[in-house]
Write a protein that holds these residues in place. Structure first.
Motif, PDB file in Angstrom:
ATOM      1  N   VAL A 210       0.675  -0.681   0.276  1.00  0.00           N
ATOM      2  CA  VAL A 210      -0.154  -0.058   0.075  1.00  0.00           C
ATOM      3  C   VAL A 210       0.662   1.076  -0.191  1.00  0.00           C
ATOM      4  O   VAL A 210       0.653   2.652  -0.502  1.00  0.00           O
ATOM      5  CB  VAL A 210      -1.122   0.107   1.729  1.00  0.00           C
ATOM      6  CG1 VAL A 210      -2.115   1.052   1.230  1.00  0.00           C
ATOM      7  CG2 VAL A 210      -2.164  -1.263   0.962  1.00  0.00           C
ATOM      8  N   GLY A 211       1.844   0.683   1.079  1.00  0.00           N
ATOM      9  CA  GLY A 211       2.790   2.302   1.238  1.00  0.00           C
ATOM     10  C   GLY A 211       3.270   2.605  -0.493  1.00  0.00           C
ATOM     11  O   GLY A 211       4.177   3.740  -1.026  1.00  0.00           O
ATOM     12  N   MET A 212       3.955   1.396  -1.616  1.00  0.00           N
ATOM     13  CA  MET A 212       4.298   1.633  -3.077  1.00  0.00           C
ATOM     14  C   MET A 212       3.480   2.087  -3.291  1.00  0.00           C
ATOM     15  O   MET A 212       4.133   2.019  -5.075  1.00  0.00           O
ATOM     16  CB  MET A 212       5.431   0.620  -2.712  1.00  0.00           C
ATOM     17  CG  MET A 212       6.863   0.449  -1.533  1.00  0.00           C
ATOM     18  SD  MET A 212       7.464  -1.206  -2.534  1.00  0.00           S
ATOM     19  CE  MET A 212       6.490  -2.170  -2.113  1.00  0.00           C
ATOM     20  N   SER A 213       2.425   1.539  -3.414  1.00  0.00           N
ATOM     21  CA  SER A 213       1.170   2.313  -4.245  1.00  0.00           C
ATOM     22  C   SER A 213       0.902   4.114  -4.556  1.00  0.00           C
ATOM     23  O   SER A 213       0.829   4.417  -3.523  1.00  0.00           O
ATOM     24  CB  SER A 213       0.029   1.702  -4.556  1.00  0.00           C
ATOM     25  OG  SER A 213      -0.491   1.537  -3.386  1.00  0.00           O
ATOM     26  N   ALA A 214       1.024   4.236  -5.675  1.00  0.00           N
ATOM     27  CA  ALA A 214       0.534   5.469  -6.491  1.00  0.00           C
ATOM     28  C   ALA A 214      -0.678   5.903  -5.504  1.00  0.00           C
ATOM     29  O   ALA A 214      -0.541   6.966  -4.845  1.00  0.00           O
ATOM     30  CB  ALA A 214       0.576   5.849  -7.790  1.00  0.00           C
ATOM     31  N   VAL A 215      -2.005   5.149  -5.439  1.00  0.00           N
ATOM     32  CA  VAL A 215      -3.046   5.466  -4.958  1.00  0.00           C
ATOM     33  C   VAL A 215      -2.993   5.449  -3.554  1.00  0.00           C
ATOM     34  O   VAL A 215      -3.237   6.368  -2.806  1.00  0.00           O
ATOM     35  CB  VAL A 215      -3.987   4.393  -5.243  1.00  0.00           C
ATOM     36  CG1 VAL A 215      -5.518   4.436  -4.692  1.00  0.00           C
ATOM     37  CG2 VAL A 215      -4.808   4.722  -6.772  1.00  0.00           C
ATOM     38  N   GLY A 216      -2.073   4.653  -2.863  1.00  0.00           N
ATOM     39  CA  GLY A 216      -1.536   4.297  -1.316  1.00  0.00           C
ATOM     40  C   GLY A 216      -0.817   5.887  -0.904  1.00  0.00           C
ATOM     41  O   GLY A 216      -1.809   5.443   0.442  1.00  0.00           O
ATOM     42  N   ARG A 217       0.278   6.006  -1.400  1.00  0.00           N
ATOM     43  CA  ARG A 217       0.375   7.987  -1.057  1.00  0.00           C
ATOM     44  C   ARG A 217      -0.474   8.967  -0.604  1.00  0.00           C
ATOM     45  O   ARG A 217       0.088   9.702  -0.471  1.00  0.00           O
ATOM     46  CB  ARG A 217       1.451   7.593  -1.791  1.00  0.00           C
ATOM     47  CG  ARG A 217       2.695   6.515  -1.845  1.00  0.00           C
ATOM     48  CD  ARG A 217       3.772   7.329  -2.361  1.00  0.00           C
ATOM     49  NE  ARG A 217       4.314   7.267  -3.379  1.00  0.00           N
ATOM     50  CZ  ARG A 217       4.528   6.029  -4.520  1.00  0.00           C
ATOM     51  NH1 ARG A 217       5.764   5.086  -3.894  1.00  0.00           N
ATOM     52  NH2 ARG A 217       4.447   5.882  -5.805  1.00  0.00           N
ATOM     53  N   GLU A 218      -1.769   8.313  -1.746  1.00  0.00           N
ATOM     54  CA  GLU A 218      -3.027   9.567  -1.410  1.00  0.00           C
ATOM     55  C   GLU A 218      -3.127   9.876   0.058  1.00  0.00           C
ATOM     56  O   GLU A 218      -3.762  10.549  -0.213  1.00  0.00           O
ATOM     57  CB  GLU A 218      -3.344   9.459  -2.690  1.00  0.00           C
ATOM     58  CG  GLU A 218      -1.805  10.341  -3.362  1.00  0.00           C
ATOM     59  CD  GLU A 218      -1.276  11.589  -4.012  1.00  0.00           C
ATOM     60  OE1 GLU A 218      -2.581  12.500  -3.216  1.00  0.00           O
ATOM     61  OE2 GLU A 218      -0.212  11.804  -4.097  1.00  0.00           O
TER      62      GLU A 218
END
Length: 261
Positions: A210-218
């Motif tokens: 989740v932390g490495m995904s573009a969506v997760g970072r938002e």
């Protein structure tokens, strides 16, 4: 109070996932009494700790990491080791400080400037010293983690998993040669890793994805926690084929490059 990620990493990952490789790497570089050892991207310090166990309490062992949170755990677990915060592209070394053994276990793939980091490794290495660098193979070759990534991608879209982003053995070998290192040798090693309890591994791996995904970072914390719980639940079936008694067993592969200064 919930444990921090570095505390969970130390409790659940350092022993079963990273210690077997640390022991193998230190055997590969033929660690011997009197060696000065540098552990680059040390995390919570498993390579440095295994080296010190083998060399004794008076050994000269230094661990360097960019994360103050990881180092805080390392200091709590092994206060006798010299832990330093710093960047792999500009190692915080003392004047003319060099080491007989330099190890970077599963760190190089995260460095923004890999050539600069390898030049720094060479700078830290005494003449005739031994270097070992390990990077996981692509998760396309590691079905357990590939399947977990695909479950997470159903909610998050494509994820560029940095942990498995430098699996190209030829590229790793070229980096070391271009830095002027000698006797460069590269092998690919696979081994079965066992966890007594698969749930913490699944949770930590999901948090990382989740932390490495573009969506997760938002995401805000609340939404991120909700998505982590959902992916953990949806990932549970992936674990079933890897059940090993009461725990979990799966194969994982790494590149291991060794060289001399």
């Amino acid at each position: 109070m919930m444990a921090s990620f570095p505390e969970m990493y130390e409790r659940w990952l350092a022993g079963p996932l990273f210690q077997p490789w640390a022991e193998m790497i230190l055997e590969e570089v033929e660690l011997s009494p009197g060696d000065r050892v540098l552990d680059i991207a040390c995390g919570t310090g498993i390579v440095a700790r295994v080296a010190r166990e083998r060399l004794g309490d008076t050994a000269y062992v230094v661990g360097i990491d960019v994360s103050s949170d990881m180092l805080a755990v390392a200091r709590a677990v092994a206060p006798g080791i010299d832990w330093r915060e710093g960047n792999a592209s500009a190692l915080p070394l003392h004047d003319r400080e060099q080491f007989d053994v330099v190890v970077c276990q599963q760190g190089l793939q995260f460095f923004p400037d890999k050539p600069a980091a390898v030049v720094q490794m060479r700078r830290a290495l005494a003449k005739g010293g031994r270097l070992a660098v390990a990077t996981w193979r692509s998760d396309d070759e590691i079905p357990f983690f590939r399947e977990l990534r695909r479950v997470a991608e159903r909610r998050l879209g494509a994820i560029a998993d940095q942990r498995y982003s430098f699996g190209d053995a030829a590229a790793l070998e070229a980096l070391l040669r271009d830095a002027g290192l000698h006797e460069v040798r590269l092998t690919t090693i696979s081994r079965t890793i066992r966890f007594q309890n698969g749930e913490p591994l699944l949770r930590l791996n999901t948090m990382a994805l989740v932390g490495m995904s573009a969506v997760g970072r938002e995401m805000g914390d609340q939404e991120r926690n909700r998505v982590v719980e959902a992916i953990v639940s949806e990932s549970a079936p992936v674990l079933h084929p890897y059940a090993d008694g009461s725990g979990l067993a799966f194969e994982i592969s790494t590149n291991l490059a060794t060289a001399e200064g």
